[in-house]
Design an enzyme around this catalytic site. Structure first.
Site, PDB file in Angstrom:
ATOM      1  N   ARG A 149     -22.313  32.359  61.642  1.00 47.61           N
ATOM      2  CA  ARG A 149     -21.256  31.483  61.782  1.00 47.61           C
ATOM      3  C   ARG A 149     -20.658  30.557  62.778  1.00 47.61           C
ATOM      4  NH1 ARG A 149     -16.637  31.855  65.190  1.00 47.61           N
ATOM      5  NH2 ARG A 149     -13.991  31.516  63.955  1.00 47.61           N
TER       6      ARG A 149
ATOM      7  N   LYS B 100     -21.727  31.006  72.565  1.00 50.03           N
ATOM      8  CA  LYS B 100     -20.649  31.460  72.485  1.00 50.03           C
ATOM      9  C   LYS B 100     -21.743  32.013  74.593  1.00 50.03           C
ATOM     10  CE  LYS B 100     -19.041  34.826  69.793  1.00 50.03           C
ATOM     11  NZ  LYS B 100     -18.702  36.257  68.959  1.00 50.03           N
TER      12      LYS B 100
END
Length: 267
Positions: free
Chosen positions: A243, A204
């Site tokens: 994840r 991210k």
């Protein structure tokens, strides 16, 4: 949880796994690397993304879910739509990963209750095209925890059992970099809600910003080592799962964290 993006516009891999056969092969590869779950998604939720038609999402997701479930994988479907979730469960998925926490589709919690599958309920304030404008908090960890608790209450009212629930603080969804770091530092407060917690930090933007500030390349695919560091630290804190796009690195990181915790418990 290994990520299989069946989208042409994912921020992390740019449509690398968009074709069904390639996505299935990638899922098998992640299993071989040690993934416990495969999360199949057909709609990008990157910042600024617009929604795809439901038929397109179904066409992307269902063949991959069927194939990987038939291969023995424990499959999760990454969707905000109740129709996609229910049809994916019928195709073999055992978990619904809803980044909207049931807010994008009011029928979602009913599907979760009806199917009885696990449900990842994430913190969310709005769709990708507006979420950047909603990243305003006085105490991000307290507010995310309170808003997650509200969504848990709504799910329970719809008939979802407590043992079905997994909570996700929603890193990057209506949060800026500072918010994400504060949430990671406050994971114990999110875990204090009493449910398993999933952390989705993989590749991210806030990791890219950190690396770029130290002169490193910040493209998404170059963030896997930083992701593995988050995986190790999150595992050491006792989260339920992480994840990730690169499974191998995080599997090793989690094993190190587990061995460290076990050694501490022997002291």
């Amino acid at each position: 949880m290994g990520v299989v993006n069946v989208t042409p516009d994912s921020f992390s891999d740019g449509g690398q796994w968009f074709q069904t056969d390639v996505a299935v092969a990638h899922g098998r590869h992640l299993l071989a690397q040690g993934a416990d779950l495969l999360d199949i998604g057909g709609e990008s939720t990157r910042p600024g993304a617009t929604r795809v038609p439901v038929d397109d999402e179904l066409d992307r997701v269902l063949p991959v879910v069927r194939a990987l479930a038939a291969a023995g994988a424990d499959v999760s479907v990454d969707t905000m739509r109740a129709e996609v979730a229910e049809r994916a469960v019928s195709a073999g998925a055992h978990m619904i990963n809803d980044v909207s926490g049931g807010l994008a589709d009011p029928e979602m919690t009913k599907v979760v209750a009806r199917t009885g599958c696990r449900y990842v309920l994430s913190h969310w304030r709005g769709h990708s095209d507006v979420m950047g404008d909603l990243a305003a908090y006085d105490d991000v960890t307290a507010e995310v925890g309170a808003e997650l608790a509200e969504r848990v209450a709504a799910a329970r009212t719809a008939g979802v059992r407590p043992d079905q629930l997994v909570l996700d603080p929603g890193l990057g969804f209506a949060k800026d970099g500072v918010h994400n770091w504060e949430l990671l530092a406050g994971l114990d407060r999110i875990m204090g809600l009493g449910y398993p917690v999933l952390v989705g930090a993989s590749r991210k933007r806030f990791l890219g910003e950190l690396l770029a500030a130290h002169g490193a390349e910040s493209f998404p695919a170059f963030r896997d080592r930083a992701t593995a560091a988050v995986s190790a630290l999150a595992a050491a804190r006792g989260v339920w799962g992480v994840r990730v796009h690169d499974v191998a690195g995080s599997v090793d990181a989690v094993r190190v964290a587990q061995a460290w915790r076990e050694a501490e418990n022997l002291r």
